[in-house]
Motif scaffolding. Structure first.
Motif, mmCIF file in Angstrom:
data_model
loop_
_atom_site.group_PDB
_atom_site.id
_atom_site.type_symbol
_atom_site.label_atom_id
_atom_site.label_comp_id
_atom_site.label_asym_id
_atom_site.label_seq_id
_atom_site.Cartn_x
_atom_site.Cartn_y
_atom_site.Cartn_z
ATOM 1 N N GLU A 155 5.529 7.159 -5.258
ATOM 2 C CA GLU A 155 4.379 8.679 -4.869
ATOM 3 C C GLU A 155 4.696 8.695 -3.651
ATOM 4 O OE1 GLU A 155 1.603 9.606 -7.741
ATOM 5 O OE2 GLU A 155 2.834 9.690 -9.663
ATOM 6 N N ASP A 156 3.723 8.584 -3.024
ATOM 7 C CA ASP A 156 3.169 7.737 -1.505
ATOM 8 C C ASP A 156 3.771 6.781 -1.054
ATOM 9 O OD1 ASP A 156 1.645 7.601 0.922
ATOM 10 O OD2 ASP A 156 -0.538 8.046 0.399
ATOM 11 N N VAL A 157 4.833 6.555 -0.174
ATOM 12 C CA VAL A 157 5.031 5.332 0.778
ATOM 13 C C VAL A 157 4.524 4.931 1.586
ATOM 14 C CG1 VAL A 157 7.235 6.040 0.882
ATOM 15 C CG2 VAL A 157 5.642 6.421 2.336
ATOM 16 N N HIS A 158 3.394 5.308 1.943
ATOM 17 C CA HIS A 158 1.937 4.844 2.947
ATOM 18 C C HIS A 158 0.519 3.843 1.580
ATOM 19 C CE1 HIS A 158 4.028 7.805 5.486
ATOM 20 N NE2 HIS A 158 3.498 8.915 5.066
ATOM 21 N N ALA A 159 1.535 4.335 0.703
ATOM 22 C CA ALA A 159 0.320 3.073 0.168
ATOM 23 C C ALA A 159 0.837 2.319 -0.258
ATOM 24 C CB ALA A 159 -0.660 4.596 -0.963
ATOM 25 N N PHE A 160 2.734 2.282 -0.690
ATOM 26 C CA PHE A 160 2.876 1.505 -0.569
ATOM 27 C C PHE A 160 2.694 0.224 0.271
ATOM 28 C CE2 PHE A 160 7.210 -1.330 -1.491
ATOM 29 C CZ PHE A 160 6.930 -1.291 -2.950
ATOM 30 N N ASP A 161 2.093 -0.748 -0.368
ATOM 31 C CA ASP A 161 2.298 -2.266 0.442
ATOM 32 C C ASP A 161 3.601 -2.902 0.947
ATOM 33 O OD1 ASP A 161 0.720 -4.778 1.412
ATOM 34 O OD2 ASP A 161 1.327 -5.843 -0.488
ATOM 35 N N GLY A 162 3.639 -3.033 2.124
ATOM 36 C CA GLY A 162 4.968 -3.790 2.381
ATOM 37 C C GLY A 162 6.137 -2.592 2.709
ATOM 38 N N HIS A 163 5.796 -1.660 3.319
ATOM 39 C CA HIS A 163 6.616 -0.175 3.406
ATOM 40 C C HIS A 163 6.901 -0.433 4.477
ATOM 41 C CE1 HIS A 163 7.978 4.044 3.331
ATOM 42 N NE2 HIS A 163 7.303 4.378 5.041
ATOM 43 N N ILE A 164 8.330 0.100 4.957
ATOM 44 C CA ILE A 164 9.285 0.000 5.634
ATOM 45 C C ILE A 164 9.221 1.109 6.356
ATOM 46 C CG2 ILE A 164 11.031 -0.771 7.198
ATOM 47 C CD1 ILE A 164 11.536 -2.706 4.951
ATOM 48 N N ALA A 165 9.640 2.212 7.592
ATOM 49 C CA ALA A 165 9.003 3.727 7.826
ATOM 50 C C ALA A 165 10.845 3.703 8.781
ATOM 51 C CB ALA A 165 7.593 3.588 8.890
ATOM 52 N N CYS A 166 11.415 3.758 8.140
ATOM 53 C CA CYS A 166 12.735 4.462 8.622
ATOM 54 C C CYS A 166 12.390 5.543 9.070
ATOM 55 C CB CYS A 166 14.009 4.247 7.938
ATOM 56 S SG CYS A 166 13.566 2.062 7.610
#
Length: 153
Positions: free
Chosen positions: A90-101
């Motif tokens: 739901e919120d990629v910024h809260a996903f541990d280890g998210h890679i912001a492409c």
């Protein structure tokens, strides 16, 4: 049109596009274009291939330029490949280890694609909106992926 009907129609369109073509890359290119033009409120739709036991590599997609390589187990795509399970975030910024492409992406769904019992690739779809994807999207996109997997054997 309700989401269930929408995804049934989308899967039928996908099958019509890919059923008579054996080239995997061509089919992925058409599927990413179909998804990108059919789904509302998304900013990226495409595929990552499993390139080695440790890494995914960018495949056909629609949207802004993307990360070329993603370690298995890292980010949403790498997690889907490692766990062999759909990731609905739901919120990629809260996903541990998210890679912001793409900094504009806020939610994401990634579905693993199997060939010969192993994860062969993942389908990745991003949205600029938080909580864009729900269980109806998950089941609808998983059904579309299942129909694509049938062309891989």
């Amino acid at each position: 049109m309700q989401k269930q009907e929408f995804y049934q129609s989308l899967t039928q369109q996908a099958q019509a596009l890919i059923s008579s073509e054996s080239n995997i890359v061509a089919n992925m290119a058409n599927l990413s274009a179909l998804l990108f033009t059919s789904l509302e409120d998304i900013n990226w739709a495409g595929f990552y291939f499993v390139d080695s036991p440790d890494e995914l590599v960018l495949g056909p997609f629609q949207g802004n330029p993307a990360c070329i390589r993603i370690p298995v187990g890292k980010g949403v795509c790498g997690t889907a490949a490692q766990t062999q399970q759909t990731q609905l975030v739901e919120d990629v910024h809260a996903f541990d280890g998210h890679i912001a492409c793409d900094a504009a992406s806020n939610s994401e769904i990634v579905i693993p694609i199997f060939k010969d019992g192993k994860v062969f690739a993942v389908l990745d779809i991003d949205s600029p909106s938080l909580s864009r994807f729900d269980e109806h999207d998950k089941s609808g996109l998983e059904a579309l992926v299942k129909s694509f997997e049938l062309t891989l054997s």
